[in-house]
Design an enzyme around this catalytic site. Structure first.
Site, mmCIF file in Angstrom:
data_model
loop_
_atom_site.group_PDB
_atom_site.id
_atom_site.type_symbol
_atom_site.label_atom_id
_atom_site.label_comp_id
_atom_site.label_asym_id
_atom_site.label_seq_id
_atom_site.Cartn_x
_atom_site.Cartn_y
_atom_site.Cartn_z
ATOM 1 C CB SER A 193 17.767 1.569 -8.845
ATOM 2 O OG SER A 193 18.119 0.261 -8.437
ATOM 3 C CD GLU A 195 8.731 -2.490 -10.032
ATOM 4 O OE1 GLU A 195 9.007 -1.553 -9.272
ATOM 5 O OE2 GLU A 195 8.513 -3.644 -9.627
ATOM 6 C CE LYS A 241 11.047 -4.335 -3.565
ATOM 7 N NZ LYS A 241 12.143 -4.601 -4.492
ATOM 8 C CD GLU A 269 11.493 -8.103 -5.025
ATOM 9 O OE1 GLU A 269 10.680 -7.924 -4.104
ATOM 10 O OE2 GLU A 269 12.314 -7.229 -5.388
ATOM 11 C CG ASN A 302 7.140 -3.108 -3.067
ATOM 12 O OD1 ASN A 302 6.764 -3.636 -2.026
ATOM 13 N ND2 ASN A 302 7.590 -3.806 -4.108
ATOM 14 C CG HIS A 330 7.377 -6.924 -7.223
ATOM 15 N ND1 HIS A 330 8.600 -7.541 -7.132
ATOM 16 C CD2 HIS A 330 7.609 -5.595 -7.133
ATOM 17 C CE1 HIS A 330 9.535 -6.604 -6.989
ATOM 18 N NE2 HIS A 330 8.961 -5.423 -6.981
ATOM 19 N N GLY A 380 16.562 -2.935 -7.103
ATOM 20 C CA GLY A 380 17.433 -3.140 -5.950
ATOM 21 C C GLY A 380 18.904 -3.232 -6.310
HETATM 22 P P1 PGA Z 1 13.894 -0.658 -5.867
HETATM 23 O O1 PGA Z 1 12.601 -1.625 -5.973
HETATM 24 O O2 PGA Z 1 13.381 0.748 -5.923
HETATM 25 O O3 PGA Z 1 14.514 -0.994 -4.551
HETATM 26 O O4 PGA Z 1 14.760 -0.993 -7.028
HETATM 27 C C1 PGA Z 1 11.527 -1.318 -6.811
HETATM 28 C C2 PGA Z 1 10.486 -2.406 -6.722
HETATM 29 O O5 PGA Z 1 10.867 -3.583 -6.655
HETATM 30 O O6 PGA Z 1 9.274 -2.138 -6.717
#
Ligand code: PGA
Length: 259
Positions: free
Chosen positions: A219, A173, A12, A103, A10, A101, A179
């Site tokens: 992460s 997640e 983003k 976000e 992803n 997601h 992140g």
């Molecule tokens: P990350 O993000 O690996 O940077 O923690 C995962 C995601 O949001 O899909």
């Protein structure tokens, strides 16, 4: 039946067109050279909308490499300035699309019901949804995370037929791990994945539930992927930050045990 092993990147809102194309072509070359199809790992590249069409042209057929979007609108078409429909995605075509997601839920107010609408449109178009769920830190601290995530899946998925559900990939997640560099332990991931699978089995039966790929996200990196992917109910990862580095992404994809 062995479940499909999937590592999805992803990106983003990162990478301009030139950077995105070079990342995609690096990943594709490394995958073709280093990931034999005998390992049965499917890779999904989820660049920003703008890059989809150009990245599509780089992906060779029959190599287990797929294209995904990061979102789509919940209405089929119409006066929704700046939005992208499932139909448009299908016309590229994209193979997968991430929906729900955290976000999107946090910054754009997306609810479980809205995510269900997107899911229906994607399935109608033959695009496989990557349905994201996961709890925020206070929910985990209150020890209500298992019920919370089960409820997310009930409200977004349980109207589907078994055949439709089999097209869905689930990504667990935990928001506190996204992140942040703070990964869930493999025990925490396995507990939630097993719980989700049991929850699906309660509605659709054990056989159907055993066919659904459940990915871990938050992460995930080359140092922790092996331990996470060794868990019985972890079928791969949804990778954010580490998917922006071709070498890291490929190393994660190589982290499956022979199970
Ligand atoms: P990350 O993000 O690996 O940077 O923690 C995962 C995601 O949001 O899909």
């Amino acid at each position: 039946m062995a479940r499909q092993k999937i590592v999805a990147g992803n990106w983003k809102m990162n990478k301009n067109m030139e950077e995105g194309l070079s990342l995609a072509s690096e990943v594709i070359h490394m995958a073709v050279d280093e990931l034999p199809s005998s390992q049965g790992v499917s890779l999904v590249l989820n660049p920003p909308f703008l890059h989809l069409s150009a990245v599509r042209k780089l992906i060779p057929a029959g190599k287990g490499i797929y294209l995904g979007a990061q979102n789509c609108h919940h209405k089929p078409s119409g006066a929704f300035t700046g939005e992208v429909s499932a139909e448009m995605l299908k016309s590229l075509p994209v193979d997968f699309t991430i929906i729900g997601h955290s976000e999107r839920r946090e910054y754009f107010g997306e609810t479980n019901a809205l995510v269900a609408e997107k899911l229906n449109l994607l399935l109608e178009k033959g695009i496989r949804p990557i349905f994201c769920c996961g709890e925020a830190l206070p929910i985990r601290e209150a020890d209500t995370h298992l019920a919370y995530v089960a409820q997310q899946s009930t409200e977004s998925l349980f109207h589907l037929t078994a055949e439709q559900l089999k097209q869905v990939v689930i990504a667990y997640e935990p928001i506190w791990a996204i992140g942040t560099g703070k990964t869930a332990t493999s025990a925490q991931a396995q507990e939630m994945h097993a719980h989700l699978r049991a929850h699906l089995a309660g509605k659709y039966g054990v056989e159907v539930a055993s066919e659904i790929s459940i990915l871990y996200g938050g992460s995930c990196n080359p140092a922790n992927a092996q331990e996470l992917f060794a868990c019985a109910d972890v079928d791969g990862g949804l990778i954010g930050g580490a998917s922006l580095k071709s070498r890291d992404f490929i190393e994660i994809a190589k982290s499956f045990p022979n199970k």
